[in-house]
Design a protein around this motif. Structure first.
Motif, mmCIF file in Angstrom:
data_model
loop_
_atom_site.group_PDB
_atom_site.id
_atom_site.type_symbol
_atom_site.label_atom_id
_atom_site.label_comp_id
_atom_site.label_asym_id
_atom_site.label_seq_id
_atom_site.Cartn_x
_atom_site.Cartn_y
_atom_site.Cartn_z
ATOM 1 N N PHE A 102 7.430 24.497 -11.229
ATOM 2 C CA PHE A 102 7.117 25.727 -10.504
ATOM 3 C C PHE A 102 5.891 25.528 -9.612
ATOM 4 C CE2 PHE A 102 9.326 29.666 -12.253
ATOM 5 C CZ PHE A 102 10.417 28.953 -12.729
ATOM 6 N N ARG A 103 4.921 24.764 -10.091
ATOM 7 C CA ARG A 103 3.744 24.491 -9.264
ATOM 8 C C ARG A 103 4.143 23.685 -8.027
ATOM 9 N NH1 ARG A 103 -1.706 24.492 -10.222
ATOM 10 N NH2 ARG A 103 -1.437 24.759 -12.471
ATOM 11 N N GLU A 104 5.013 22.689 -8.227
ATOM 12 C CA GLU A 104 5.471 21.862 -7.101
ATOM 13 C C GLU A 104 6.237 22.694 -6.082
ATOM 14 O OE1 GLU A 104 8.582 18.153 -6.262
ATOM 15 O OE2 GLU A 104 7.913 18.603 -8.299
ATOM 16 N N ALA A 105 7.079 23.610 -6.569
ATOM 17 C CA ALA A 105 7.887 24.437 -5.670
ATOM 18 C C ALA A 105 7.128 25.679 -5.196
ATOM 19 C CB ALA A 105 9.164 24.867 -6.387
ATOM 20 N N ASP A 106 5.915 25.887 -5.700
ATOM 21 C CA ASP A 106 5.082 27.041 -5.374
ATOM 22 C C ASP A 106 5.787 28.363 -5.691
ATOM 23 O OD1 ASP A 106 2.575 27.930 -4.600
ATOM 24 O OD2 ASP A 106 3.185 28.318 -2.532
ATOM 25 N N VAL A 107 6.436 28.389 -6.849
ATOM 26 C CA VAL A 107 7.064 29.603 -7.372
ATOM 27 C C VAL A 107 6.078 30.260 -8.333
ATOM 28 C CG1 VAL A 107 8.991 30.536 -8.708
ATOM 29 C CG2 VAL A 107 9.359 28.583 -7.181
ATOM 30 N N PRO A 108 5.897 31.576 -8.289
ATOM 31 C CA PRO A 108 4.928 32.231 -9.177
ATOM 32 C C PRO A 108 5.131 31.868 -10.642
ATOM 33 C CG PRO A 108 5.721 33.784 -7.552
ATOM 34 C CD PRO A 108 6.550 32.541 -7.382
ATOM 35 N N LYS A 109 4.038 31.524 -11.284
ATOM 36 C CA LYS A 109 4.114 31.148 -12.693
ATOM 37 C C LYS A 109 4.667 32.282 -13.546
ATOM 38 C CE LYS A 109 1.428 29.802 -16.728
ATOM 39 N NZ LYS A 109 0.115 29.591 -17.351
ATOM 40 N N ARG A 110 4.425 33.526 -13.160
ATOM 41 C CA ARG A 110 4.849 34.661 -13.970
ATOM 42 C C ARG A 110 6.363 34.714 -14.158
ATOM 43 N NH1 ARG A 110 6.613 38.571 -10.318
ATOM 44 N NH2 ARG A 110 5.882 38.280 -8.168
ATOM 45 N N LEU A 111 7.125 33.985 -13.316
ATOM 46 C CA LEU A 111 8.584 33.973 -13.434
ATOM 47 C C LEU A 111 9.084 32.939 -14.446
ATOM 48 C CD1 LEU A 111 9.654 34.364 -9.685
ATOM 49 C CD2 LEU A 111 9.437 36.134 -11.436
ATOM 50 N N GLY A 153 2.210 32.504 -4.330
ATOM 51 C CA GLY A 153 2.666 31.209 -4.802
ATOM 52 C C GLY A 153 2.495 31.082 -6.298
ATOM 53 N N TYR A 154 2.340 29.855 -6.778
ATOM 54 C CA TYR A 154 2.238 29.605 -8.220
ATOM 55 C C TYR A 154 1.035 30.316 -8.815
ATOM 56 C CZ TYR A 154 1.990 27.116 -12.663
ATOM 57 O OH TYR A 154 1.950 26.808 -14.007
ATOM 58 N N GLY A 155 -0.045 30.356 -8.084
ATOM 59 C CA GLY A 155 -1.252 31.012 -8.577
ATOM 60 C C GLY A 155 -2.255 30.015 -9.106
ATOM 61 N N ASP A 156 -3.431 30.494 -9.399
ATOM 62 C CA ASP A 156 -4.517 29.639 -9.872
ATOM 63 C C ASP A 156 -4.495 29.612 -11.399
ATOM 64 O OD1 ASP A 156 -6.740 28.071 -10.083
ATOM 65 O OD2 ASP A 156 -8.172 29.707 -9.726
ATOM 66 N N HIS A 157 -3.719 28.688 -11.936
ATOM 67 C CA HIS A 157 -3.574 28.574 -13.388
ATOM 68 C C HIS A 157 -3.905 27.147 -13.805
ATOM 69 C CE1 HIS A 157 -1.519 32.480 -13.476
ATOM 70 N NE2 HIS A 157 -0.811 32.046 -12.449
ATOM 71 N N LYS A 158 -4.598 27.014 -14.888
ATOM 72 C CA LYS A 158 -4.955 25.692 -15.393
ATOM 73 C C LYS A 158 -4.236 25.467 -16.715
ATOM 74 C CE LYS A 158 -9.513 25.305 -13.226
ATOM 75 N NZ LYS A 158 -9.394 26.494 -12.375
ATOM 76 N N GLU A 159 -3.411 24.431 -16.745
ATOM 77 C CA GLU A 159 -2.708 24.071 -17.975
ATOM 78 C C GLU A 159 -3.019 22.623 -18.325
ATOM 79 O OE1 GLU A 159 -0.157 27.124 -15.866
ATOM 80 O OE2 GLU A 159 -0.564 25.039 -15.352
#
Length: 460
Positions: free
Chosen positions: A131-140, A211-217
């Motif tokens: 999802f990060r690579e495709a810039d799809v929102p993480k919430r999905l 986009g994906y958003g600012d998330h740290k995993e």
């Protein structure tokens, strides 16, 4: 007063489960509250002779499936097979189809018998990277994993080893392949309806510049050489589905099982156990397949087996506690009023009444298997008799009951929903709306389609 006691007890169960209270302690407390408020006791007799007896009966019937399913799922995860299957599907579809890829990867794994909780843990790191690579929102991500794990492979696809598909076999004398045509239609509605919604949400997010958003995993890294190839990874899943079909449809029905009428074996009809037996054989076969063919990929096979065994205990006792709670509620005099009301809904069509009863109880308990077990324990015989009088196939009862368990169970207090949000680091506020649509609204639409087709065209 008795009816009010039931309502308040159920409301308390929902509220405190949503607040995070463990159902092992919550269920007997809420059952005791209902007994005290409705009839003033006796508490200890109700607890030991009704609650615990019902809990124990459920464990006796379904512990082998929970145990073997948990061990198999753990073996698939620790050998790297789950990761290989997910990676292969995602790589073939590409980042531009991130939602579809994650959903299908979850679907393949859960249809093959891997626990939905194991799947969520195994898929999330891969889904997050994709999802990060495709810039799809993480919430999905939560919606995609839920769609692939908690819907069509749990209740609709014929032969799925999910406990929700196994429970009705005990009450209706069916197999896990009951009403395969209707099951496939329901699965298609769930899959494509859910994907349509999630892609709609993705398009809206893109138009809004999200986009994906600012998330740290802290995502683990997977090495290709440390896990089996795709064909070898998929083999245990093929074994589960193949052996389940072979033994439930061919081997066991062809055997002379007349000895089951003896008192020592419970004086039970063969049809009541064939579905469970077939699943046991299928899961044992799949476990042996992993141990024999993927042994070198398991770093510590004994540890995996031990952890899988222990991982089966909490799920089955959670569900069994809910069944014990349901048995207590069913023992109250006021429950007759509730039962008659539910059974009286659409009196000429027990299928509709069954669907409403299972959905209601699954929603109240926040558990598909718990709600289904409570409904069939208390009303299964009634629906079977009414269906027989109207010439309705037990297979249709089975499929409607199974699909119904996967509708209103997905309310916010559902344990699987809460666990999924915890695993993905998301919240009800950000992601539950999508889970509601793909796990509740679309499956209910699929259920309506199955009822309409089953009552007009018959079972197929």
């Amino acid at each position: 007063m008795g009816t009010l006691a039931i309502i308040l007890s159920l409301a308390g169960l929902m509220y405190f489960a949503y607040r995070g209270t463990n159902v092992l302690i919550l269920a007997p407390i809420m059952a005791a509250f209902a007994v005290l408020m409705a009839q003033g006791g006796p508490l200890l007799a109700t607890y030991t002779q009704i609650f615990m007896k019902s809990l124990g009966n459920y464990v006796v019937l379904f512990f082998p499936i929970f145990l073997l399913g948990a061990i198999f799922g753990k073996l698939m995860a620790d050998s790297g097979s789950s990761t290989t299957i997910a990676h292969t599907i995602i790589r073939r579809l590409g980042a531009q189809h991130a939602i579809t890829a994650v959903t299908l990867a979850c679907g393949v794994l859960t249809y093959g018998g891997v626990s939905l909780f194991v799947v969520a843990f195994a898929i999330f790191p891969i889904a997050a990277a994709l999802f990060r690579e495709a810039d799809v929102p993480k919430r999905l991500i939560a919606g995609a994993i839920a769609l692939g794990s908690f819907t069509f492979t749990m209740t609709a696809l014929p032969g799925t080893p999910a406990i929700q598909n196994a429970i009705p076999t005990r009450f209706f004398g069916t197999t896990t392949f009951a009403a395969p045509g209707l099951g496939i239609i329901a699965a298609a509605i769930m899959l494509f309806g859910g994907l349509a919604w999630l892609h709609h949400r993705q398009r809206r997010a893109r138009l809004a510049g999200e986009g994906y958003g600012d998330h740290k995993e802290n995502l683990p890294q997977f090495e290709d050489g440390e896990r089996p190839g795709f064909a070898l990874s998929l083999l245990p899943i093929v074994v589960v589905i193949g052996l389940n079909a072979l033994f439930s449809l061919v081997v066991f029905p062809s055997l002379d099982l007349g000895y089951l009428s003896q008192q020592i074996y419970g004086n039970i009809a063969p049809t009541a156990v064939i579905g469970t037996w077939a699943l046991i054989v299928a899961l044992v076969g799949a476990i042996l397949t992993v141990l024999l063919l993927q042994r070198r990929y398991l770093r510590d096979a004994q540890k995996t087996l031990n952890e899988g065994t222990m991982g089966s205990l909490l799920p089955i006792f959670n569900t069994a506690s809910e069944v014990g709670y349901g048995a207590v509620i069913a023992s109250l005099a006021a429950f007759v009023v509730v039962r008659d009301f539910v059974v009286g809904i659409a009196p000429g069509t027990p299928i509709i009444s069954l669907a409403i009863a299972v959905n209601a109880l699954a929603g109240i308990t926040g558990s598909a298997s718990g709600g289904l077990s409570i409904a069939l324990d208390t009303l299964g015989a009634t629906y079977m008799e009414r269906a027989a009088a109207l010439g309705i196939s037990p297979d249709l009862l089975h499929r409607v009951a199974a699909i119904s368990s996967g509708g209103f169970d997905s309310l916010p207090h559902n344990g699987a929903v809460i666990s999924l949000l915890t695993i993905t680091g998301l919240t009800h506020k950000s992601s539950y709306g999508d889970i509601f649509v793909v796990n509740l609204l679309v499956p209910v639409l699929a259920l309506i389609a199955v009822i309409l087709l089953g009552t007009t065209l018959g079972t197929f």
